[in-house]
Design an enzyme around this catalytic site. Sequence first.
Site, short mmCIF file in Angstrom:
data_model
loop_
_atom_site.label_atom_id
_atom_site.label_comp_id
_atom_site.label_asym_id
_atom_site.label_seq_id
_atom_site.Cartn_x
_atom_site.Cartn_y
_atom_site.Cartn_z
CG ASN A 34 -1.98 -1.09 1.16
OD1 ASN A 34 -2.51 -1.38 0.10
ND2 ASN A 34 -2.26 -1.70 2.29
CG HIS A 118 -11.34 -3.01 6.48
ND1 HIS A 118 -10.94 -3.29 7.76
CD2 HIS A 118 -10.31 -3.39 5.66
CE1 HIS A 118 -9.73 -3.82 7.74
NE2 HIS A 118 -9.32 -3.89 6.48
CD GLU A 159 -13.71 0.02 2.95
OE1 GLU A 159 -12.75 0.13 2.16
OE2 GLU A 159 -14.08 -1.07 3.43
CB SER A 163 -9.58 -2.27 0.94
OG SER A 163 -10.51 -3.23 1.40
CG ASP A 188 -12.06 3.39 6.38
OD1 ASP A 188 -11.06 4.13 6.36
OD2 ASP A 188 -11.98 2.15 6.49
CG HIS A 191 -7.34 1.66 0.60
ND1 HIS A 191 -6.12 1.05 0.38
CD2 HIS A 191 -8.00 0.87 1.49
CE1 HIS A 191 -6.06 -0.06 1.09
NE2 HIS A 191 -7.17 -0.18 1.77
#
Length: 360
Positions: A34, A118, A159, A163, A188, A191
């Site tokens: 990442n 997640h 999110e 992810s 969230d 990323h």
Amino acid sequence: MNENFLNLKLKERADAGAYRSLRLNNGYADYYSNDYLGISKNGLIEKWMKDFHFSHGSTGSRLLSGNYPLIDDLEKEIASFHESPAALIFNSGYDANFGLMACVAGKGDLILYDKLSHASIRDGIRQSFADAYSFVHNDLEDLEKKLKNRKGNCFVVTESVFSMDGDLAPLLQMADLCAKYDAHFIVDEAHATGVIGERGEGLVQKLKLQNRCFARVHTFGKALACHGAVILGSDLLRNYLINFCRPFIYSTALPPSAVAAIRAAYRIFPGMNQERQSLHDLISLFDGPGFKKSDTAIQCFIMPGNEKVKQVAKRLFDEEIDVRPILYPTVPLGEERLRITLHSYNTMEETKKLISILNN
């Protein structure tokens, strides 16, 4: 000591082709980490901090001996950067999501969360006393259908960048639905941090939705190449978390050395425009059969079956291209995939080679 019950569960996982094990990095072309901007690979935090020395122990939780000026000042700095009234630092993204979701909703409240949220979000929800239902991934119609049956305090959780698929949540429309049904919006940004936005501020600020979110979570262990996370929100939310969020209350605080690394990352990533442009150039290569549409640094190539996706990952590995297979049960059965993460240091040539192997 009889541990056979452990072996039985491990055998079940191995028989399903889903046994996990640790492996060391190998120096091959990196399409799995990442480290989107190359901050870790290029040692940028170490270079920034080379003339500074910080303690490696915080000596206690924030409520005891682990609160100190550096962490308090950094929270104010991060809050300012992300245009939030307040910020509270956590030891990890998992702790932040888990702790927030476990404590913010109570009995009689309702949590609606994206089906692909997640594990840290879902695990926290399980610890709350609220009723909780998932809605179909990025499906505004299904979300509104469930919002119509809202009760108590209602929370909508998603999110900004997912992810596993790398797709974006329709945040603007979701914020509108939250306003319409008086729901609290939680996003969230794990990323998106460092990658999306003119200065890497995230998708929420890019869309100017920062004042329409109840809480935002930004993590530091991905593009920022350090450790920890932050929850952004009102001063009232911050005080609530200090009083009711168990991972915050009962964890030893991050030490000054870790907090200084976070501060260095916030000095570095906003100016990494060239690296963000390099990512966009690589993303433009991914538009062929087998790839899920994604405009982010996370690309995925779907191939059902744990064994099949592991075989293709090995083929790439034999060409010194390291892409990690994502197996069931991490993703739903039939949606096993290669998760390809792009970085500013990946070259066009090696990326085209990766795509060519997958297309043959």
